[in-house]
Design an enzyme around this catalytic site. Structure first.
Site, PDB file in Angstrom:
ATOM      1  N   SER A  43       0.830  -1.202   0.000  1.00  0.00           N
ATOM      2  CA  SER A  43       0.000   0.000   0.000  1.00  0.00           C
ATOM      3  C   SER A  43       0.869   1.258   0.000  1.00  0.00           C
ATOM      4  O   SER A  43       1.668   1.466  -0.906  1.00  0.00           O
ATOM      5  CB  SER A  43      -0.959  -0.037   1.189  1.00  0.00           C
ATOM      6  OG  SER A  43      -1.902   1.011   1.112  1.00  0.00           O
ATOM      7  N   ASP A  86      -0.088  -3.850  -4.205  1.00  0.00           N
ATOM      8  CA  ASP A  86      -1.209  -2.918  -4.356  1.00  0.00           C
ATOM      9  C   ASP A  86      -0.806  -1.507  -3.930  1.00  0.00           C
ATOM     10  O   ASP A  86      -1.344  -0.954  -2.950  1.00  0.00           O
ATOM     11  CB  ASP A  86      -2.425  -3.385  -3.565  1.00  0.00           C
ATOM     12  CG  ASP A  86      -3.736  -2.941  -4.217  1.00  0.00           C
ATOM     13  OD1 ASP A  86      -3.755  -2.784  -5.454  1.00  0.00           O
ATOM     14  OD2 ASP A  86      -4.738  -2.761  -3.502  1.00  0.00           O
ATOM     15  N   ASP A 127       7.905   3.311  -9.697  1.00  0.00           N
ATOM     16  CA  ASP A 127       7.935   3.110 -11.142  1.00  0.00           C
ATOM     17  C   ASP A 127       9.129   2.230 -11.483  1.00  0.00           C
ATOM     18  O   ASP A 127       9.963   1.931 -10.623  1.00  0.00           O
ATOM     19  CB  ASP A 127       8.007   4.455 -11.873  1.00  0.00           C
ATOM     20  CG  ASP A 127       9.335   5.146 -11.660  1.00  0.00           C
ATOM     21  OD1 ASP A 127      10.264   4.867 -12.431  1.00  0.00           O
ATOM     22  OD2 ASP A 127       9.452   5.953 -10.714  1.00  0.00           O
ATOM     23  N   ASP A 186      12.976   2.530 -10.277  1.00  0.00           N
ATOM     24  CA  ASP A 186      13.367   2.479  -8.875  1.00  0.00           C
ATOM     25  C   ASP A 186      14.223   1.269  -8.511  1.00  0.00           C
ATOM     26  O   ASP A 186      14.762   1.214  -7.401  1.00  0.00           O
ATOM     27  CB  ASP A 186      12.122   2.510  -7.981  1.00  0.00           C
ATOM     28  CG  ASP A 186      11.427   3.862  -8.026  1.00  0.00           C
ATOM     29  OD1 ASP A 186      12.131   4.878  -8.193  1.00  0.00           O
ATOM     30  OD2 ASP A 186      10.194   3.912  -7.904  1.00  0.00           O
ATOM     31  N   HIS A 224      -7.918  -5.122  -0.863  1.00  0.00           N
ATOM     32  CA  HIS A 224      -6.633  -4.447  -0.743  1.00  0.00           C
ATOM     33  C   HIS A 224      -5.624  -5.332  -0.007  1.00  0.00           C
ATOM     34  O   HIS A 224      -4.468  -5.454  -0.423  1.00  0.00           O
ATOM     35  CB  HIS A 224      -6.842  -3.130   0.010  1.00  0.00           C
ATOM     36  CG  HIS A 224      -5.662  -2.209  -0.001  1.00  0.00           C
ATOM     37  ND1 HIS A 224      -4.945  -1.913  -1.135  1.00  0.00           N
ATOM     38  CD2 HIS A 224      -5.078  -1.506   1.012  1.00  0.00           C
ATOM     39  CE1 HIS A 224      -3.970  -1.063  -0.841  1.00  0.00           C
ATOM     40  NE2 HIS A 224      -4.026  -0.801   0.460  1.00  0.00           N
TER      41      HIS A 224
END
Length: 483
Positions: free
Chosen positions: A180, A205, A221, A224, A272
């Site tokens: 998250s 997620d 992204d 990284d 989630h």
């Protein structure tokens, strides 16, 4: 020392206590070693929400705990500072020869979030690892999501300091796993470490709110890490719909997960949290989470991404060279993984749907396959034996069981004999149209040696073709199961 104390007493009498008492009190500390003087915190606080501004690392609100096979249950606090000498990493259970996982929780949670702590048991059952858990719960409590988003940059900076100390120990086998908002934290770890690049980041997620229009340096992204793999389970709600890594896996469409409806639970929160559930299971799963490729999410919504044979694995064992977007289906309950998709699975699912609605044949296929050529029983409706050998290796026909373990040659001869017997009256007819072939001798139909096999097979083929034509006429119209 005595002279210094005596001088201090004299200065107290002379009113100069402030000037001399400070060096006197610091004298034992100075002789013991170097002293780090931390700058005071500069925070902005509203209610229970804190915006961190210009805090240094290490930060007491960001803690690192280590689990290994030497301490699988009792977490070990690891103090990390700006040098190895000021840190206690070298005196901990940390082993630089082992692969290292850094697990980062998200908003309104802590390191003891159930699916994250489950990863500990899975990893340590699989092998020997350094498992660092980051606990930054004091900087990301509910209902302070905006301040938590602001604080992710500071959290990433302090985690980067942990990575730097591991690099100092001689290892770069470091894998960041963020859930998250923790997945967005990994971006700031990467930015702070430049030009060094991490081996791998797994985003579970990644959080969407306040990150939709963020620039590349403020969100996870592909730049990284050498390899960034992402699992999407609650896209468009708490998670992101856009691709974030070299490879992105959309579980069950990536928005709502099966088994998350009903039972009084929040389906969005459940979906989630399935991301770390899936990843934890993948660590030791024998079946694995296998996905098939799709060009884009729009293609998926339009139905242009059917299951296919080109599949890759998601989770811990995802191949670092994998690139693209993949769709995965799971079970609604644990174990979630269903393994590789096969045509057999697809046929089973299709038949189950057709039977549910009482259909014997898919009505959508009727227009393009009115003759039923896509049906498994096409041209074999009654399973009648073939007059030709079915043995691909040219073995003895009677030794190769094809129909009920009976050789095809024997079956074919028996079938021909019955046809000749049934049509004996036709051959005995003296009418011109019913005269038998001049070379066909049927005076003793019981004796196969007296039959002209070639002529009889020609006649048999003709009769089977007529029978086949009548069957195909029957199957030209889709039939609904009325039972």
């Amino acid at each position: 020392m005595e002279r210094l104390i005596a001088a201090a007493i004299r200065q107290i009498i002379n009113g100069r206590l402030i000037i001399l008492i400070v060096p006197l009190l610091l004298l034992p500390i100075i002789t013991a070693g170097p002293v780090t003087i931390r700058k005071p915190r500069s925070d902005f606080t509203v209610g229970t929400c804190t915006w961190v501004i210009d805090r240094p690392c290490p930060d007491d609100d960001i803690k690192f705990y280590l689990f290994t096979r030497s301490n699988p249950e009792d977490r070990q606090y690891v103090h990390i500072a700006d040098t190895m000498e000021k840190s206690n990493l070298s005196s901990s259970y940390f082993n630089p020869s082992l692969p290292t996982k850094v697990i980062i929780h998200g908003y309104n949670a802590d390191m003891f979030l159930a699916p994250l702590i489950n990863m500990k048991g899975e990893y340590l059952s699989r092998g020997s690892y350094n498992l660092f858990y980051v606990d930054w719960s004091l900087l990301g409590p509910g209902p302070c999501y905006p301040s938590a988003v602001h604080n992710t940059k500071h959290v990433g900076t302090c985690i980067a300091q942990l990575v730097e100390r591991m690099l100092d120990s001689g290892t770069d086998d470091i894998h960041l796993i963020g859930f998250s908002l923790g997945a967005q934290v990994t971006n700031y770890v990467s930015v702070k470490l430049r030009p060094f690049q991490l081996r791998r980041i797994s985003g579970l997620d990644p959080a969407m709110p306040l990150f939709i229009t963020a620039p590349a340096d403020d969100k996870l992204d592909p730049s990284d890490a050498n390899f960034v793999d992402v699992i999407h389970t609650n896209a468009l709600v708490q998670g992101k719909i856009e691709r974030c890594g070299h490879v992105d896996f959309y579980m069950n469409g990536g928005i709502i997960q099966p088994g998350c409806w009903g039972g009084g639970q929040n389906p969005m929160a459940c979906s989630h949290h399935r991301a770390p559930d899936y990843f934890a299971e993948s660590i030791r799963s024998l079946s694995g989470f296998w996905g098939w490729q799709c060009n884009s999410y729009i293609y998926y919504l339009l139905g242009f991404c059917p299951q296919n044979a080109f599949q890759v694995m998601a989770g811990e064992d995802c191949n670092p060279g994998t690139e693209g977007m993949f769709m995965i289906t799971t079970n609604s309950d644990s174990p979630f993984a269903i393994g590789r998709w096969t045509d057999t699975n697809n046929v089973y699912k299709k038949d189950a749907v057709l039977n549910k609605f009482g259909l014997r044949r898919d009505p959508f296929i009727s227009d393009i396959d009115q003759w039923g050529k896509l049906e498994g029983n096409f041209n074999n409706v009654e399973q009648f034996p073939t007059p030709y050998s079915q043995d691909p290796n040219n073995a003895n026909d009677d030794d190769w069981p094809y129909f009920n373990h009976i050789g095809t040659n024997k079956l074919t001869k028996e079938y021909i004999r019955k046809i000749v017997e049934q049509d004996k009256s036709r051959y005995e007819d003296t009418t011109e149209h019913s005269k038998p072939h001049p070379n066909l001798r049927i005076s003793s139909p019981e004796i196969n040696n007296d039959i002209d096999q070639r002529t009889e097979l020609t006649d048999l083929r003709r009769r089977l073709q007529l029978k086949e034509a009548s069957v195909m006429e029957h199957y030209s119209v889709p039939v609904l199961n009325t039972r």
